[in-house]
Design an enzyme around this catalytic site. Structure first.
Site, PDB file in Angstrom:
ATOM      1  N   SER A   1      -6.862 -61.477   7.749  1.00 53.15           N
ATOM      2  CA  SER A   1      -5.618 -62.173   6.853  1.00 53.15           C
ATOM      3  C   SER A   1      -4.349 -61.930   7.449  1.00 53.15           C
ATOM      4  O   SER A   1      -3.376 -62.555   7.082  1.00 53.15           O
ATOM      5  CB  SER A   1      -5.856 -61.706   5.435  1.00 53.15           C
ATOM      6  OG  SER A   1      -5.606 -60.269   5.339  1.00 53.15           O
TER       7      SER A   1
ATOM      8  N   SER B   1      -7.471 -55.663   6.869  1.00 50.87           N
ATOM      9  CA  SER B   1      -7.914 -56.458   7.968  1.00 50.87           C
ATOM     10  C   SER B   1      -7.596 -55.928   9.375  1.00 50.87           C
ATOM     11  O   SER B   1      -8.361 -56.259  10.410  1.00 50.87           O
ATOM     12  CB  SER B   1      -8.045 -57.956   7.615  1.00 50.87           C
ATOM     13  OG  SER B   1      -6.849 -58.649   7.794  1.00 50.87           O
TER      14      SER B   1
ATOM     15  N   GLY C   1      -3.121 -58.752   6.854  1.00 50.00           N
ATOM     16  CA  GLY C   1      -2.707 -57.638   5.961  1.00 50.00           C
ATOM     17  C   GLY C   1      -3.249 -56.489   6.696  1.00 50.00           C
ATOM     18  O   GLY C   1      -3.719 -56.354   7.456  1.00 50.00           O
TER      19      GLY C   1
ATOM     20  N   GLU D   1       0.711  -1.243  -0.043  1.00 45.89           N
ATOM     21  CA  GLU D   1       0.109  -0.158  -0.131  1.00 45.89           C
ATOM     22  C   GLU D   1       0.813   1.211  -0.084  1.00 45.89           C
ATOM     23  O   GLU D   1       1.895   1.406   0.651  1.00 45.89           O
ATOM     24  CB  GLU D   1      -0.787  -0.112   1.354  1.00 45.89           C
ATOM     25  CG  GLU D   1      -1.807   1.154   1.470  1.00 45.89           C
ATOM     26  CD  GLU D   1      -2.709   0.928   2.775  1.00 45.89           C
ATOM     27  OE1 GLU D   1      -3.629   1.812   2.883  1.00 45.89           O
ATOM     28  OE2 GLU D   1      -2.023   0.045   3.682  1.00 45.89           O
TER      29      GLU D   1
ATOM     30  N   CYS E   1      -5.592  -2.927   2.190  1.00 44.22           N
ATOM     31  CA  CYS E   1      -5.252  -3.367   3.658  1.00 44.22           C
ATOM     32  C   CYS E   1      -6.621  -3.331   4.562  1.00 44.22           C
ATOM     33  O   CYS E   1      -7.247  -4.321   4.806  1.00 44.22           O
ATOM     34  CB  CYS E   1      -4.728  -2.034   4.121  1.00 44.22           C
ATOM     35  SG  CYS E   1      -3.575  -2.212   5.795  1.00 44.22           S
TER      36      CYS E   1
ATOM     37  N   TRP F   1     -10.684 -53.590  -7.119  1.00 43.24           N
ATOM     38  CA  TRP F   1      -9.825 -54.483  -6.554  1.00 43.24           C
ATOM     39  C   TRP F   1     -10.634 -55.534  -5.438  1.00 43.24           C
ATOM     40  O   TRP F   1     -10.124 -55.251  -4.421  1.00 43.24           O
ATOM     41  CB  TRP F   1      -8.499 -54.352  -6.243  1.00 43.24           C
ATOM     42  CG  TRP F   1      -7.412 -55.346  -6.208  1.00 43.24           C
ATOM     43  CD1 TRP F   1      -6.839 -55.698  -4.964  1.00 43.24           C
ATOM     44  CD2 TRP F   1      -7.048 -55.971  -7.332  1.00 43.24           C
ATOM     45  NE1 TRP F   1      -5.997 -56.770  -5.249  1.00 43.24           N
ATOM     46  CE2 TRP F   1      -5.980 -57.113  -6.847  1.00 43.24           C
ATOM     47  CE3 TRP F   1      -7.074 -56.082  -8.521  1.00 43.24           C
ATOM     48  CZ2 TRP F   1      -5.033 -57.793  -7.211  1.00 43.24           C
ATOM     49  CZ3 TRP F   1      -6.208 -57.085  -9.208  1.00 43.24           C
ATOM     50  CH2 TRP F   1      -5.399 -58.057  -8.702  1.00 43.24           C
ATOM     51  N   CYS F   2     -11.709 -56.089  -5.613  1.00 45.07           N
ATOM     52  CA  CYS F   2     -12.507 -56.631  -4.889  1.00 45.07           C
ATOM     53  C   CYS F   2     -13.495 -57.586  -5.495  1.00 45.07           C
ATOM     54  O   CYS F   2     -13.779 -57.402  -6.681  1.00 45.07           O
ATOM     55  CB  CYS F   2     -13.451 -55.635  -3.876  1.00 45.07           C
ATOM     56  SG  CYS F   2     -14.291 -54.463  -4.654  1.00 45.07           S
TER      57      CYS F   2
ATOM     58  N   LYS G   1      -9.035   2.672  -2.176  1.00 40.30           N
ATOM     59  CA  LYS G   1      -9.473   2.062  -0.928  1.00 40.30           C
ATOM     60  C   LYS G   1     -11.007   2.329  -0.438  1.00 40.30           C
ATOM     61  O   LYS G   1     -11.089   3.766  -0.446  1.00 40.30           O
ATOM     62  CB  LYS G   1      -8.282   2.392   0.065  1.00 40.30           C
ATOM     63  CG  LYS G   1      -8.378   1.563   1.379  1.00 40.30           C
ATOM     64  CD  LYS G   1      -7.111   1.982   2.240  1.00 40.30           C
ATOM     65  CE  LYS G   1      -7.161   1.295   3.576  1.00 40.30           C
ATOM     66  NZ  LYS G   1      -5.778   1.422   4.259  1.00 40.30           N
TER      67      LYS G   1
ATOM     68  N   THR H   1     -13.543 -54.885   5.475  1.00 37.59           N
ATOM     69  CA  THR H   1     -12.248 -54.441   5.743  1.00 37.59           C
ATOM     70  C   THR H   1     -11.607 -53.946   4.377  1.00 37.59           C
ATOM     71  O   THR H   1     -10.348 -53.284   4.222  1.00 37.59           O
ATOM     72  CB  THR H   1     -11.393 -56.082   5.988  1.00 37.59           C
ATOM     73  OG1 THR H   1     -11.255 -56.885   4.842  1.00 37.59           O
ATOM     74  CG2 THR H   1     -11.789 -56.420   7.231  1.00 37.59           C
TER      75      THR H   1
END
Length: 677
Positions: free
Chosen positions: A366, A371, A368, A52, A177, A488-489, A121, A478
């Site tokens: 499992s 789970s 892993g 400013e 400001c 992926w299931c 301003k 899980t």
């Protein structure tokens, strides 16, 4: 534009600049500003903001009303305008200017030899150390005007926006400001009118604690306005007759601090960052209430356009990109995230058990990560419900490829947690099913196809549901968010299904850190923690396909890609809807060098990897095909489970609704057209 240019991917470089002030010496100040502007040009900055009244000095009191000084300011501005002719950045400079019968505290917007506009301003502090009402008039209500100074003419008023014709989404709004310290700020109106980059030129003398207040206001404004906020305060060289100055600079985007400069420097500084205009546009489109708010306003703004002409080449990338967007590298943030995530999961399960009157939970273990984590969530839930741990009915169900290490871990964890546990070997039943359906394995042939794998996954889930029926419990899922994203299931009677899935909102890359947090926060006994530590060190594998002696076990990541890359792809696809080419660009900068950038706390050094662009592109293509063209039908039928991450969930009742028979063609086309092989 080349693939490697930030301007090809919706980014723009901005700078918050502080020059060493020369009190009441506009000529010297203009030279300092022009030198900084040239430095910004060399860095391919699109927008550079200065403090400013930086051309005159802020703390000059009644000198600002002297014609010789105001004449010198106009000459300094004329020199700046002329000197900017060959420069790329839009320069936003503070100066006192005469208009009508008054003097105004102004922001002058300059680009390539032109004054695009002047913004006065609005709110003038005249309290405590401030006395601006003595010297300046407020710009409130000034719209549609034109100002003339030093032979220059420009739009003048609080109704100005500045928009780049050749950089989509780059629209600048300016406040000064005190304008940001009030309840309803000009920035709010500017953002609703379309400004994506909000600028604040500030004098702001420093007192104890004021820097924190400024940071809070900048951050909250950028968050509420879904905008970038670039802040520059006066620094060294300003008059210290009664005040002092720290030259605070900061750049925020959507509530996130991208960059901040050193305070109390005795020389000038330029703080730069690359802001994501696409991200801001996506956020505003997603958050419909932002536009609803706009439609309740009646303000009208003039839009001044300009051509930025950004470089097409690689200019680097001045932006921190987390390798793990679901996992902050800052230790305190990660600890807070883990605390919240774990307790979200626990609270979700507690409520489900209370609502259903369920006293027992059934879970397959499992050995892993997934789970394991679901089991320690279940353990904490039954503790909070005042139930004995024996009410957790935990089963490990070895199949044809179950490793001795994972089985040992599963048994050790179930015992250490004092659950009711049992080993159910599924091989005999699986063999019988494979025989019954005429699968070659049932005849003794070593055929390990998807049917072979899913028979095992399906049997495990079938056992768990029937055990839940038998014992009056519910099956705890899980599978995690990353697996749901990639499909992926095993669908239906498989690990896709449960009565309640505590992990459904947790990405794979976060789970290991949640387990580490459970260890470090001593949620359980020392023997539980030892087993959890051993599980963390094991490789991710579905353990469905047998291997010969000496061979490596089946690897999930060899099939679907590294989860660290796929979680990166998932975050920016799900949270922001980004183009694949932009995701690839960001992934390259995040992952190209192991030694650069921060890693999450306690991340094992032997697991730190780098990826080049061909690898990134390859696994991104896998992600796009699996996410958009293959796996939605599994998500459309997913069971209940709590949303955990702000990155989103994949529940069809939550963040992500999509047809199960859609095409990935548009995403693959962007990848093919815009990402080099």
């Amino acid at each position: 534009m080349t693939f490697h240019s930030i301007y090809a991917h919706g980014f723009a470089r901005v700078a918050a600049c502080v020059t060493t002030s020369h009190v009441a010496d506009p000529s010297a100040n203009a030279k300092a500003v022009l030198a900084a502007a040239n430095a910004c040009h060399e860095q391919s900055v699109a927008v550079a903001v200065f403090p400013e009244l930086c051309l005159s000095g802020y703390a000059i009191e009644d000198l600002v009303k002297q014609d010789p000084l105001l004449d010198a300011v106009e000459r300094g501005l004329a020199g700046l305008v002329e000197g900017s002719a060959a420069l790329m950045p839009v320069l936003i400079v503070g100066a006192p200017l005469r208009f009508g019968h008054r003097i105004y505290n102004c922001a002058v917007v300059i680009h390539r030899g032109n004054v695009l506009g002047v913004v006065p301003k609005t709110y003038l502090p005249t309290y405590r150390e401030f006395y601006e009402g003595r010297h300046f008039a407020s710009g409130a209500g000034i719209v549609g005007e034109t100002i003339a100074f030093g032979g220059l003419h420009a739009p003048f008023g609080v109704d100005l926006l500045f928009s780049a014709e050749d950089v989509p989404g780059l629209t600048i709004g300016v406040e000064i400001c005190e304008d940001m310290w009030i309840p309803v700020t000009p920035a709010s109106e500017l953002a609703l009118a379309g400004a994506s980059v909000l600028i604040n030129l500030s004098g702001s003398p420093i007192t104890i604690g004021r820097a924190r207040s400024r940071a809070l206001l900048c951050q909250s404004t950028s968050a509420r306005c879904l905008a970038a906020y670039v802040y520059s305060a006066a620094g060294a060289g300003e008059s210290t007759t009664d005040l002092s100055w720290d030259g605070q600079t900061s750049i925020y985007e959507n509530g996130v601090l991208l960059a901040e400069g050193e305070r109390f420097r005795q020389s000038g500084q330029i703080t730069t960052a690359d802001i994501d205009l696409d991200l801001l546009r996506q956020e505003r489109a997603l958050m419909g209430t932002f536009d609803d708010n706009r439609r309740q306003r009646e303000a009208f703004f003039r839009k001044v356009t300009f051509a930025l002409k950004p470089p097409a080449a690689d200019i680097g990338f001045l932006r921190k990109v987390e390798r793990f967007p679901f996992v902050p590298s800052d230790e305190s943030l990660l600890e807070q995230d883990c605390y919240e995530a774990y307790n979200i999961q626990v609270a979700g399960l507690v409520q489900r058990m209370r609502a259903t009157g369920t006293k027992r939970v059934v879970i397959g273990v499992s050995g892993g990560l997934d789970s394991t984590h679901a089991l320690i969530v279940a353990a904490k839930a039954v503790d909070l419900l005042g139930l004995p741990r024996e009410n957790i009915l935990a089963y490990t169900m070895p199949g044809f490829a179950t490793g001795s290490e994972s089985k040992t871990h599963a048994l050790a964890l179930m015992q250490a947690l004092q659950t009711s546990w049992q080993e159910l070997d599924i091989r005999t039943t699986a063999t019988q099913m494979l025989k019954d359906i005429g699968h070659p394995f049932g005849r003794g042939e070593k055929v390990y196809d998807v049917t072979f794998e899913n028979v095992q996954a399906g049997l495990r889930t079938d056992y768990l549901f029937r055990l839940a029926n038998h014992h009056g419990g519910i099956v705890i899922g899980t599978g995690d968010l990353s697996e749901l994203a990639l499909g992926w299931c095993t669908y239906g009677v498989g690990d896709q299904m449960a009565h309640y899935n505590v992990n459904a909102g947790v990405p794979k890359t976060l789970i290991q850190h949640l387990i580490r947090w459970v260890i470090s926060s001593r949620q359980f006994s020392a023997d539980v923690n030892r087993t959890l530590g051993a599980i963390l060190a094991a490789e991710i594998s579905p353990e469905l396909v047998p291997v010969e002696a000496g061979q490596k076990p089946q690897s999930t990541e060899a099939s679907v890609g590294p989860y660290e890359l796929q979680d990166f792809n998932l975050f920016y696809t799900l949270r922001f809807g980004m183009r694949p080419s932009k995701i690839a660009f960001m992934a390259q900068h995040a992952w190209k060098d192991v030694a650069k950038g921060e890693w999450p706390p306690a991340f094992p050094s032997d697991r730190r990897r780098a990826y080049d662009l061909p690898e990134i592109r390859r696994w991104l293509e896998v992600f796009l095909r699996r996410f958009f063209a293959f796996s939605q039908f599994k998500r459309s039928a997913m069971p209940n489970g709590p949303k955990v991450s702000a990155g989103g969930s994949l529940s069809p009742r939550g963040d992500w609704r999509a047809p199960s028979d859609s095409s990935a063609a548009a995403w693959l086309e962007d990848l093919e057209r815009n990402v080099p092989n």
